[in-house]
Design a protein around this motif. Structure first.
Motif, PDB file in Angstrom:
ATOM      1  N   UNK A 233       4.391  25.585   9.253  1.00  0.00           N
ATOM      2  CA  UNK A 233       5.759  25.141   8.988  1.00  0.00           C
ATOM      3  C   UNK A 233       5.818  24.076   7.915  1.00  0.00           C
ATOM      4  N   UNK A 234       4.847  23.188   7.940  1.00  0.00           N
ATOM      5  CA  UNK A 234       4.800  22.133   6.920  1.00  0.00           C
ATOM      6  C   UNK A 234       4.586  22.717   5.537  1.00  0.00           C
ATOM      7  N   UNK A 235       3.676  23.704   5.450  1.00  0.00           N
ATOM      8  CA  UNK A 235       3.403  24.345   4.163  1.00  0.00           C
ATOM      9  C   UNK A 235       4.646  25.075   3.661  1.00  0.00           C
ATOM     10  N   UNK A 236       5.323  25.816   4.554  1.00  0.00           N
ATOM     11  CA  UNK A 236       6.524  26.554   4.161  1.00  0.00           C
ATOM     12  C   UNK A 236       7.610  25.592   3.689  1.00  0.00           C
ATOM     13  N   UNK A 237       7.836  24.513   4.454  1.00  0.00           N
ATOM     14  CA  UNK A 237       8.878  23.545   4.083  1.00  0.00           C
ATOM     15  C   UNK A 237       8.564  22.897   2.735  1.00  0.00           C
ATOM     16  N   UNK A 238       7.294  22.539   2.511  1.00  0.00           N
ATOM     17  CA  UNK A 238       6.906  21.898   1.252  1.00  0.00           C
ATOM     18  C   UNK A 238       7.074  22.854   0.079  1.00  0.00           C
ATOM     19  N   UNK A 239       6.686  24.122   0.282  1.00  0.00           N
ATOM     20  CA  UNK A 239       6.790  25.094  -0.809  1.00  0.00           C
ATOM     21  C   UNK A 239       8.254  25.334  -1.188  1.00  0.00           C
ATOM     22  N   UNK A 240       9.121  25.496  -0.172  1.00  0.00           N
ATOM     23  CA  UNK A 240      10.540  25.726  -0.463  1.00  0.00           C
ATOM     24  C   UNK A 240      11.163  24.487  -1.110  1.00  0.00           C
ATOM     25  N   UNK A 241      10.801  23.305  -0.604  1.00  0.00           N
ATOM     26  CA  UNK A 241      11.334  22.064  -1.191  1.00  0.00           C
ATOM     27  C   UNK A 241      10.921  21.924  -2.650  1.00  0.00           C
ATOM     28  N   UNK A 242       9.675  22.322  -2.953  1.00  0.00           N
ATOM     29  CA  UNK A 242       9.200  22.251  -4.336  1.00  0.00           C
ATOM     30  C   UNK A 242      10.007  23.194  -5.229  1.00  0.00           C
TER      31      UNK A 242
ATOM     32  N   UNK B  28      17.671  22.611   4.477  1.00  0.00           N
ATOM     33  CA  UNK B  28      17.344  24.029   4.662  1.00  0.00           C
ATOM     34  C   UNK B  28      15.835  24.239   4.604  1.00  0.00           C
ATOM     35  N   UNK B  29      15.182  23.587   3.634  1.00  0.00           N
ATOM     36  CA  UNK B  29      13.728  23.725   3.518  1.00  0.00           C
ATOM     37  C   UNK B  29      13.035  23.250   4.792  1.00  0.00           C
ATOM     38  N   UNK B  30      13.476  22.090   5.308  1.00  0.00           N
ATOM     39  CA  UNK B  30      12.875  21.578   6.545  1.00  0.00           C
ATOM     40  C   UNK B  30      13.156  22.503   7.723  1.00  0.00           C
ATOM     41  N   UNK B  31      14.357  23.057   7.770  1.00  0.00           N
ATOM     42  CA  UNK B  31      14.705  23.970   8.873  1.00  0.00           C
ATOM     43  C   UNK B  31      13.874  25.236   8.860  1.00  0.00           C
ATOM     44  N   UNK B  32      13.667  25.794   7.635  1.00  0.00           N
ATOM     45  CA  UNK B  32      12.822  26.981   7.552  1.00  0.00           C
ATOM     46  C   UNK B  32      11.410  26.679   8.064  1.00  0.00           C
ATOM     47  N   UNK B  33      10.920  25.504   7.742  1.00  0.00           N
ATOM     48  CA  UNK B  33       9.591  25.126   8.227  1.00  0.00           C
ATOM     49  C   UNK B  33       9.569  24.945   9.730  1.00  0.00           C
ATOM     50  N   UNK B  34      10.627  24.320  10.285  1.00  0.00           N
ATOM     51  CA  UNK B  34      10.678  24.080  11.733  1.00  0.00           C
ATOM     52  C   UNK B  34      10.737  25.383  12.519  1.00  0.00           C
ATOM     53  N   UNK B  35      11.362  26.406  11.947  1.00  0.00           N
ATOM     54  CA  UNK B  35      11.455  27.692  12.644  1.00  0.00           C
ATOM     55  C   UNK B  35      10.086  28.338  12.862  1.00  0.00           C
ATOM     56  N   UNK B  36       9.083  27.917  12.092  1.00  0.00           N
ATOM     57  CA  UNK B  36       7.742  28.471  12.280  1.00  0.00           C
ATOM     58  C   UNK B  36       7.194  28.170  13.674  1.00  0.00           C
ATOM     59  N   UNK B  37       7.707  27.104  14.316  1.00  0.00           N
ATOM     60  CA  UNK B  37       7.245  26.748  15.661  1.00  0.00           C
ATOM     61  C   UNK B  37       7.679  27.764  16.708  1.00  0.00           C
ATOM     62  N   UNK B  38       8.648  28.619  16.370  1.00  0.00           N
ATOM     63  CA  UNK B  38       9.146  29.613  17.323  1.00  0.00           C
ATOM     64  C   UNK B  38       8.522  30.987  17.136  1.00  0.00           C
ATOM     65  N   UNK B  39       7.661  31.143  16.156  1.00  0.00           N
ATOM     66  CA  UNK B  39       7.227  32.479  15.773  1.00  0.00           C
ATOM     67  C   UNK B  39       6.405  33.193  16.852  1.00  0.00           C
ATOM     68  N   UNK B  40       5.740  32.454  17.734  1.00  0.00           N
ATOM     69  CA  UNK B  40       4.930  33.105  18.776  1.00  0.00           C
ATOM     70  C   UNK B  40       5.758  33.424  20.019  1.00  0.00           C
ATOM     71  N   UNK B  41       6.566  32.474  20.453  1.00  0.00           N
ATOM     72  CA  UNK B  41       7.313  32.656  21.693  1.00  0.00           C
ATOM     73  C   UNK B  41       8.625  33.411  21.494  1.00  0.00           C
ATOM     74  N   UNK B  42       9.303  33.164  20.398  1.00  0.00           N
ATOM     75  CA  UNK B  42      10.615  33.772  20.157  1.00  0.00           C
ATOM     76  C   UNK B  42      10.660  34.362  18.748  1.00  0.00           C
ATOM     77  N   UNK B  43       9.870  35.374  18.460  1.00  0.00           N
ATOM     78  CA  UNK B  43       9.796  35.902  17.089  1.00  0.00           C
ATOM     79  C   UNK B  43      11.119  36.500  16.609  1.00  0.00           C
TER      80      UNK B  43
END
Length: 396
Positions: A28-37, A56-71
């Motif tokens: 999530x951190x990598x995704x948020x950083x890439x989108x922010x860049x 939005x960039x931070x939110x996209x990164x935070x959503x990565x925490x749900x990918x296993x339980x709530x894909x």
């Protein structure tokens, strides 16, 4: 209403491995950083990036925490967030970047149809927004389009293949478990069958010996003080019968200790020992005539033992219940089968007696059936007859 119930429950990782939630946080951190860049580069868009754009960039990164339980939830939120971001006119962040992880997670959860549909929707809607913003169609459908389609396809394919490997591993583990369970049941069945066989053997050996000993003890008790010679003969027969019974029991114990493959069974219990059984029966007043036309090498060990037990049980029933004075024992091999007959001039086993208690005639039938043969027993015009037919060379 659908849910993310297809997702496997979370389990604790093996010791020494990185916890899944930590991996998701790093992703999530990598995704948020890439989108922010990308947002910060301000390439196109109707308005410059502000706090909401970076949110939005931070939110996209935070959503990565749900990918296993709530894909499915994570994918839906990512797709809608992507649409909302482009609708606000912020600098383009690419078609596939925000949803790649969601597509992978959804395909990995077995929701491949959702992943394909979401990927197509994101590509189409995002391309439409960028065309509206003035970007060239050739650029969007050329290099940009091919790269985005490749990212979407790769994410779905990786998720699908990862799930396939996991499912195969689970199936193999299940097969191994079922195989081990079946092997345990087979072993338990073999033990139970062996116990039943030993139970029948012990019943036959001890029951026959006790019947003879009981009758001879009665003879001895009546003869003491009147006919000492007959009393001594009765005691001698009791001694011989008990010694033979003990020898048979000890032989079975030795076989059990050595294992089922340690001996072939010949020389322990065999049709060659029927003469001793006949002599014992003669000693209590039964006229026994034997016609055994079988060589030991003509019979498989199991068949030889079974034939001996059939004769022994038949003579035991004669001694106990039949009231017979004559017994005829015949055995021969014809067309690869052992034909065995024990006929007497008595009335047969009494109803409810030892011949009908599950250990007599029923035990003989079960023994013969196990070896692939047949057994009939019943009264005829002159008495009671037991006939058995068994394959002479039952597989050793």
């Amino acid at each position: 209403m659908t849910t993310d119930a297809t997702t496997a429950p979370a389990v604790a990782p093996p010791e020494g491995e990185v916890p899944p939630w930590l991996l998701d946080a790093l992703l999530g951190t990598v995704v948020a950083a890439a989108i922010a860049l990308i947002v910060a580069m301000e390439h196109g868009g109707r308005q410059p990036p502000d706090v909401l754009a970076y949110s939005f960039a931070a939110g996209f990164g935070a959503l990565m925490l749900l990918r296993r339980r709530l894909p499915r939830t994570m994918l839906t939120a990512t797709v809608l967030g992507t649409f909302a971001y482009h609708a606000l006119g912020y600098p383009p962040i690419g078609v596939a970047l925000p949803v790649v992880a969601g597509l992978f997670a959804t395909a990995d959860a077995g929701l491949t149809g959702w992943a394909v549909g979401a990927g197509a929707a994101v590509f189409g809607v995002s391309t439409g927004f960028r065309l509206h913003d003035g970007e060239a169609l050739g650029y969007l459908l050329g290099y940009e389009g091919v790269s985005n389609i490749a990212l979407i396809t790769t994410a779905i394919a990786l998720g699908y293949s990862t799930r396939g490997r996991r499912v195969r591993a689970a199936q193999q583990a299940r097969i191994a478990l079922l195989t081990a369970d079946q092997a345990a049941r087979d072993a338990e069945l073999r033990v139970r069958v062996e116990r039943e066989r030993v139970s029948r053997d012990l019943h036959d050996t001890v029951g026959h010996a006790m019947s003879v000993i009981s009758l001879q003890a009665g003879v001895a008790a009546e003869a003491i003080g009147h006919d000492d010679t007959e009393a001594r003969e009765a005691v001698r027969r009791i001694q011989a019968t008990s010694a033979r019974s003990l020898r048979d029991v000890r032989s079975m114990v030795r076989l059990l200790r050595a294992g089922p493959d340690a001996a072939d069974g010949h020389g322990v219990l065999s049709l060659s020992g029927v003469a001793d059984l006949a002599e014992t029966a003669r000693g209590i007043g039964v006229d026994v005539r034997c016609d055994i036309r079988v060589r030991p090498d003509e019979l498989a060990p199991q068949v030889d033992v079974a034939a001996y037990r059939i004769v022994q049980e038949s003579l035991t029933n004669v001694v106990r219940h039949a009231g017979a004075s004559r017994v005829r024992i015949e055995a021969g091999v014809e067309d690869g089968a052992l034909l065995l007959t024990v006929a007497d001039n008595g009335r047969g086993p009494a109803p409810g007696g030892a011949g009908d208690d599950g250990h007599g005639l029923a035990g003989m039938r079960e023994r013969v059936r196990t070896l692939g043969g047949t057994l009939t027993a019943g009264r005829d015009g002159t008495g009671f007859t037991v006939r058995a037919r068994l394959p002479a060379r039952w597989p050793e």
